[in-house]
Motif scaffolding. Structure first.
Motif, PDB file in Angstrom:
ATOM      1  N   SER A   1       0.835  -1.194  -0.086  1.00 57.89           N
ATOM      2  CA  SER A   1       0.185   0.063   0.093  1.00 57.89           C
ATOM      3  C   SER A   1       1.060   1.190  -0.075  1.00 57.89           C
ATOM      4  O   SER A   1       0.501   2.090  -0.790  1.00 57.89           O
ATOM      5  CB  SER A   1      -0.973  -0.003   1.131  1.00 57.89           C
ATOM      6  OG  SER A   1      -1.884  -1.126   1.091  1.00 57.89           O
ATOM      7  N   ALA A   2       1.864   1.148   0.688  1.00 53.43           N
ATOM      8  CA  ALA A   2       2.862   2.214   0.830  1.00 53.43           C
ATOM      9  C   ALA A   2       3.556   2.652  -0.431  1.00 53.43           C
ATOM     10  O   ALA A   2       3.808   3.789  -0.979  1.00 53.43           O
ATOM     11  CB  ALA A   2       3.829   2.258   1.921  1.00 53.43           C
ATOM     12  N   ARG A   3       3.827   1.428  -1.109  1.00 49.82           N
ATOM     13  CA  ARG A   3       4.703   1.659  -2.595  1.00 49.82           C
ATOM     14  C   ARG A   3       3.761   2.130  -3.710  1.00 49.82           C
ATOM     15  O   ARG A   3       4.079   2.972  -4.328  1.00 49.82           O
ATOM     16  CB  ARG A   3       5.470   0.480  -2.637  1.00 49.82           C
ATOM     17  CG  ARG A   3       6.010   0.152  -4.260  1.00 49.82           C
ATOM     18  CD  ARG A   3       6.864   1.185  -4.717  1.00 49.82           C
ATOM     19  NE  ARG A   3       7.511   0.992  -5.963  1.00 49.82           N
ATOM     20  CZ  ARG A   3       6.863   1.651  -6.859  1.00 49.82           C
ATOM     21  NH1 ARG A   3       5.720   2.044  -6.729  1.00 49.82           N
ATOM     22  NH2 ARG A   3       7.454   1.313  -7.998  1.00 49.82           N
ATOM     23  N   PHE A   4       2.674   1.311  -3.655  1.00 49.93           N
ATOM     24  CA  PHE A   4       1.604   1.614  -4.679  1.00 49.93           C
ATOM     25  C   PHE A   4       0.402   2.383  -4.790  1.00 49.93           C
ATOM     26  O   PHE A   4      -0.457   2.755  -5.622  1.00 49.93           O
ATOM     27  CB  PHE A   4       1.383   0.231  -5.293  1.00 49.93           C
ATOM     28  CG  PHE A   4       2.396  -0.558  -6.038  1.00 49.93           C
ATOM     29  CD1 PHE A   4       2.933  -0.469  -7.056  1.00 49.93           C
ATOM     30  CD2 PHE A   4       2.986  -1.590  -5.342  1.00 49.93           C
ATOM     31  CE1 PHE A   4       4.042  -1.084  -7.841  1.00 49.93           C
ATOM     32  CE2 PHE A   4       3.969  -2.306  -5.920  1.00 49.93           C
ATOM     33  CZ  PHE A   4       4.581  -2.220  -6.992  1.00 49.93           C
ATOM     34  N   GLY A   5       0.047   2.782  -3.318  1.00 50.84           N
ATOM     35  CA  GLY A   5      -1.041   3.346  -2.846  1.00 50.84           C
ATOM     36  C   GLY A   5      -1.439   4.564  -3.673  1.00 50.84           C
ATOM     37  O   GLY A   5      -2.396   4.924  -4.013  1.00 50.84           O
ATOM     38  N   ALA A   6      -0.390   5.407  -3.921  1.00 46.97           N
ATOM     39  CA  ALA A   6      -0.575   6.884  -4.432  1.00 46.97           C
ATOM     40  C   ALA A   6      -0.870   6.716  -6.001  1.00 46.97           C
ATOM     41  O   ALA A   6      -1.992   7.222  -6.549  1.00 46.97           O
ATOM     42  CB  ALA A   6       0.721   7.496  -4.488  1.00 46.97           C
TER      43      ALA A   6
END
Length: 228
Positions: free
Chosen positions: A112-117
């Motif tokens: 989520s931190a890597r691809f969430g944006a």
């Protein structure tokens, strides 16, 4: 020759399980026919795929732990005029369910931190499949139940245990193209593959049966809300 999972000397040097940092997406130089490790490979129709070998290290005992502690479920499915056993065991964890191991929860958070944006939302659910040996498999499909049928999305898969090959092919093929033509992604213990963009509705993937595999494999699928 078999492909049963065995801990490596490299993994045994790791004091405790850990995830490698995922690099920012870079385009693969070789194109779809030569998917690059850690690079984003653009596919047709707005789809893409990333392969991150050895994303999870030092977790040699995790497959056995999940095998023993997850309440695996055998499913049956109607095929043509009869009901057959689904050739793998499954378990799905919804948003509000506790996950079966802290490493699975950590992987969900890191993705989520890597691809969430880019995705516009976090990964929220975890699906798991247990392939007991090379005779277990999953047929060609896309994760297009729900929003994946009409919207771009992402599905990230962490492979644990014995090495298996994931095949990927476009749903629409040029006139005269061989239906069997596909991209091959060998997935070993700790490897991560991420399929994004339109991949779930314009491409399809499978894990074929294999006589060269004797050991079990667990597939951990991380998805956003409303994608199955």
């Amino acid at each position: 020759m078999t492909a049963a999972f065995q801990p490596t000397l490299f993994d045994s040097a790791v004091d405790r399980p850990c995830f490698r940092a995922l690099p920012a997406a870079t385009r693969a130089h070789g194109g779809p026919a030569d998917p690059g490790a850690g690079a984003r490979t653009p596919l047709a129709d707005g789809a893409w795929v990333e392969l991150h070998p050895n994303w999870l290290r030092g977790a040699d005992e995790l497959p056995d732990r999940l095998t023993r502690t997850v309440d695996w479920r055998a499913e049956r499915r109607t095929m043509y005029d009869r009901v057959v056993n689904v050739p793998r065991l499954v378990r799905f964890y919804g948003e509000d369910e506790p996950l079966p191991h802290p490493l699975i929860a950590q992987g969900l958070s890191l993705l989520s931190a890597r691809f969430g944006a880019e995705l516009g939302e976090p990964f929220r659910t975890v699906g798991m499949c247990r392939y007991r040996d090379g005779s277990d498999s999953v047929a060609w499909h896309g994760d297009d139940i729900g929003r994946g049928r009409t919207e771009d999305t992402m599905v990230a898969i962490l492979s644990l245990g014995a090495a298996r090959t994931l095949l990927l092919r476009p749903r629409r093929r040029p006139e005269g193209a061989a239906r069997s033509a596909s991209l091959r992604f060998p997935l070993g213990h700790g490897d991560l593959i991420v399929m994004g963009g339109s991949c779930q509705r314009t491409w399809e993937h499978c894990i074929p049966k294999s006589t060269r595999v004797s050991g079990p494999r667990i597939s951990v699928q991380f998805r956003p809300r409303g994608v199955r």
